[in-house]
Design an enzyme around this catalytic site. Structure first.
Site, PDB file in Angstrom:
ATOM      1  N   GLY A 250       0.833  -1.091  -0.078  1.00  0.00           N
ATOM      2  CA  GLY A 250      -0.084   0.087  -0.025  1.00  0.00           C
ATOM      3  C   GLY A 250       0.992   1.385  -0.182  1.00  0.00           C
ATOM      4  CG  ASP A 251       3.435   1.618   3.155  1.00  0.00           C
ATOM      5  OD1 ASP A 251       2.180   2.102   3.503  1.00  0.00           O
ATOM      6  OD2 ASP A 251       3.992   0.888   4.011  1.00  0.00           O
TER       7      ASP A 251
HETATM    8  N1  LIG Z   1      -2.118 -10.267  -4.873  1.00  0.00           N
HETATM    9  C1  LIG Z   1      -1.688  -9.241  -5.697  1.00  0.00           C
HETATM   10  N2  LIG Z   1      -1.258  -9.208  -6.915  1.00  0.00           N
HETATM   11  C2  LIG Z   1      -0.705  -8.224  -7.575  1.00  0.00           C
HETATM   12  N3  LIG Z   1      -0.589  -6.884  -7.112  1.00  0.00           N
HETATM   13  C3  LIG Z   1      -1.005  -6.676  -5.715  1.00  0.00           C
HETATM   14  C4  LIG Z   1      -1.395  -7.872  -4.905  1.00  0.00           C
HETATM   15  N4  LIG Z   1      -1.753  -7.497  -3.434  1.00  0.00           N
HETATM   16  C5  LIG Z   1      -1.259  -6.140  -3.667  1.00  0.00           C
HETATM   17  N5  LIG Z   1      -0.963  -5.578  -4.786  1.00  0.00           N
HETATM   18  C6  LIG Z   1      -0.494  -4.383  -5.211  1.00  0.00           C
HETATM   19  O1  LIG Z   1      -0.353  -3.485  -4.102  1.00  0.00           O
HETATM   20  C7  LIG Z   1      -1.579  -2.618  -4.083  1.00  0.00           C
HETATM   21  C8  LIG Z   1      -1.976  -2.086  -2.661  1.00  0.00           C
HETATM   22  O2  LIG Z   1      -2.272  -3.379  -2.011  1.00  0.00           O
HETATM   23  P1  LIG Z   1      -3.348  -3.479  -0.772  1.00  0.00           P
HETATM   24  O3  LIG Z   1      -4.457  -3.066  -1.763  1.00  0.00           O
HETATM   25  O4  LIG Z   1      -3.215  -4.907  -0.453  1.00  0.00           O
HETATM   26  O5  LIG Z   1      -2.968  -2.066  -0.145  1.00  0.00           O
HETATM   27  P2  LIG Z   1      -2.851  -2.284   1.631  1.00  0.00           P
HETATM   28  O6  LIG Z   1      -3.958  -3.003   2.140  1.00  0.00           O
HETATM   29  O7  LIG Z   1      -3.029  -0.877   2.166  1.00  0.00           O
HETATM   30  O8  LIG Z   1      -1.436  -2.756   1.702  1.00  0.00           O
HETATM   31  P3  LIG Z   1      -0.575  -2.974   2.912  1.00  0.00           P
HETATM   32  O9  LIG Z   1      -0.471  -4.618   3.248  1.00  0.00           O
HETATM   33  O10 LIG Z   1       0.540  -2.382   2.859  1.00  0.00           O
HETATM   34  O11 LIG Z   1      -1.204  -2.559   4.228  1.00  0.00           O
HETATM   35  C9  LIG Z   1      -2.486  -2.977  -4.941  1.00  0.00           C
HETATM   36  O12 LIG Z   1      -3.290  -2.043  -5.361  1.00  0.00           O
HETATM   37  C10 LIG Z   1      -1.934  -3.705  -6.075  1.00  0.00           C
HETATM   38  O13 LIG Z   1      -1.196  -2.871  -7.056  1.00  0.00           O
HETATM   39  O1  LIG Z   2       1.192   0.314  12.931  1.00  0.00           O
HETATM   40  P1  LIG Z   2       0.784   1.168  11.724  1.00  0.00           P
HETATM   41  O2  LIG Z   2       1.674   2.377  11.922  1.00  0.00           O
HETATM   42  O3  LIG Z   2      -0.270   1.246  11.010  1.00  0.00           O
HETATM   43  O4  LIG Z   2       1.711   0.455  10.508  1.00  0.00           O
HETATM   44  C1  LIG Z   2       3.097   0.127  10.606  1.00  0.00           C
HETATM   45  C2  LIG Z   2       3.569  -0.952   9.354  1.00  0.00           C
HETATM   46  O5  LIG Z   2       2.816  -2.019   9.621  1.00  0.00           O
HETATM   47  O6  LIG Z   2       3.196  -0.245   8.161  1.00  0.00           O
HETATM   48  C3  LIG Z   2       4.273  -0.668   7.419  1.00  0.00           C
HETATM   49  C4  LIG Z   2       3.578  -1.472   6.235  1.00  0.00           C
HETATM   50  O7  LIG Z   2       2.588  -0.509   5.600  1.00  0.00           O
HETATM   51  C5  LIG Z   2       5.281  -1.354   8.027  1.00  0.00           C
HETATM   52  O8  LIG Z   2       6.707  -1.086   7.733  1.00  0.00           O
HETATM   53  C6  LIG Z   2       5.079  -1.220   9.415  1.00  0.00           C
HETATM   54  O9  LIG Z   2       5.473  -2.292  10.204  1.00  0.00           O
END
Ligand SMILES: Nc1ncnc2c1ncn2[C@@H]1O[C@H](COP(=O)(O)OP(=O)(O)OP(=O)(O)O)[C@@H](O)[C@H]1O
Ligand SMILES: O=P(O)(O)OC[C@@]1(O)O[C@H](CO)[C@@H](O)[C@@H]1O
Length: 301
Positions: A250-251
């Protein structure tokens, strides 16, 4: 310059455990430590995409010193202010059949320390962007991002917010340039399950009505939906690949979007960059390399 603020950064301790068993001693097959915290990840990806960035945040104790060292090793400017008590958290990410995380609470930040950080932001102007990302320190007010967003609005600085709950919703009236909820977070904000793209689009429009200029909803393997400030909806699927890690996907998407927007001034292209950066991270063991992101961006996937 794109500044990122990480009020509660971390060292991410990533351990590979084949079969995680609760209530037993688990042995890892591999482990690594990375600088962590959402804003710091955004800066790392921005820097790999060639955008100028500075990390702002707090550090505490020996883990904080190590974090600063790791950020500087990435070639990124860091302004991490010292917090007197406690230590920067170590977030444990267990990678097995599924990903399990234990994120620490982190140190408590005193009001004076918070005020010092706010003062640092006074130099930002119209050409700058401020990214507020991740959780707030223990006991901090849920108006923290709203206060910072209000200051940015007054200076004409673009503000980006990637946070959950009240920390995010209270900041919406200050017209952040971009917010990036994932589907779960968006459902929490609107208080209902969202089935299908049109329901997601309506919920994203609601966030715009509350003040956000651009709403980027990340949908994991399904890609992302953007409602831009002109009210246009763009949906882009994610490229297919083997998912090795989702920490920081997501970042990476936020960073890719901002770098793409800075480069092209076009929201559809920025969305494409965001998806490619997010997916490149998902297909890597940790945050994506410059080459992996470029390959996806150039492929037009
Ligand atoms: N299974 C996947 N296959 C391809 N791309 C992916 C996949 N999962 C995540 N991504 C990519 O990463 C982007 C962000 O993913 P996601 O929606 O999981 O964000 P998030 O929930 O904010 O992530 P995080 O795990 O960092 O909190 C998606 O829009 C996509 O581009
Ligand atoms: O506890 P928060 O601040 O919500 O999220 C922190 C965190 O999970 O977010 C990053 C991945 O998005 C990691 O590098 C880190 O450990």
């Amino acid at each position: 310059m794109i500044y990122t603020v990480t009020l509660n950064p971390s060292l991410d301790y990533i351990v590979d455990v084949e079969n995680l068993t609760v209530g037993a001693i688990n042995r890892s097959t591999k482990e690594a430590i990375y600088p962590g915290g959402k804003g710091i990840n955004v800066s790392i990806i921005l820097s790999r995409l060639g955008a100028e960035t500075t990390v702002i945040g707090f550090k505490a104790g020996f883990t904080g010193e190590n974090l600063e060292h790791l950020v500087q090793k990435e070639g990124i400017k860091a302004q991490l202010l010292s917090v007197e008590k406690g230590f920067t958290r170590i977030n444990v990410k267990v990678r097995g059949k599924e990903e399990t995380a234990i994120n620490g609470a982190g140190p408590e930040v005193a009001e004076k320390e918070l005020a010092d950080l706010t003062t640092r932001l006074e130099g930002l102007g119209k050409d700058d962007t401020l990214v507020l990302s991740g959780s707030a320190p223990k006991k901090a007010a849920d108006t923290l991002y709203a206060d910072l967003a209000a200051r940015m609005e007054a200076r004409g600085t673009r503000c980006v917010i990637d946070a959950t709950g009240m920390l995010l919703t209270k900041a919406l009236p200050y017209h952040p340039f971009l917010v990036k909820p994932n589907l779960e977070e968006l459902e929490e904000i609107v208080g209902k399950k969202l089935d299908g793209l049109s329901a997601i689009e309506i919920a994203a429009q609601q966030m715009q009505q509350l003040g956000a200029r651009n709403v980027l909803v990340s949908l994991g393997g399904e890609g992302a939906l953007l409602i831009d400030e002109k009210g246009h909806a763009h949906h882009h699927r994610a490229p297919k690949g083997k998912v090795l890690n989702t920490v920081g996907a997501g970042d990476s998407m936020v960073a890719g979007f901002l770098a793409g927007y800075e480069k092209t001034g076009d929201y559809a292209k920025a969305l494409h960059w965001g998806i490619c950066a997010g997916s490149a991270t998902a297909f890597t063991m940790h945050l994506a390399s410059q080459a992996a992101m470029k390959e996806l961006i150039e492929k037009g996937e």
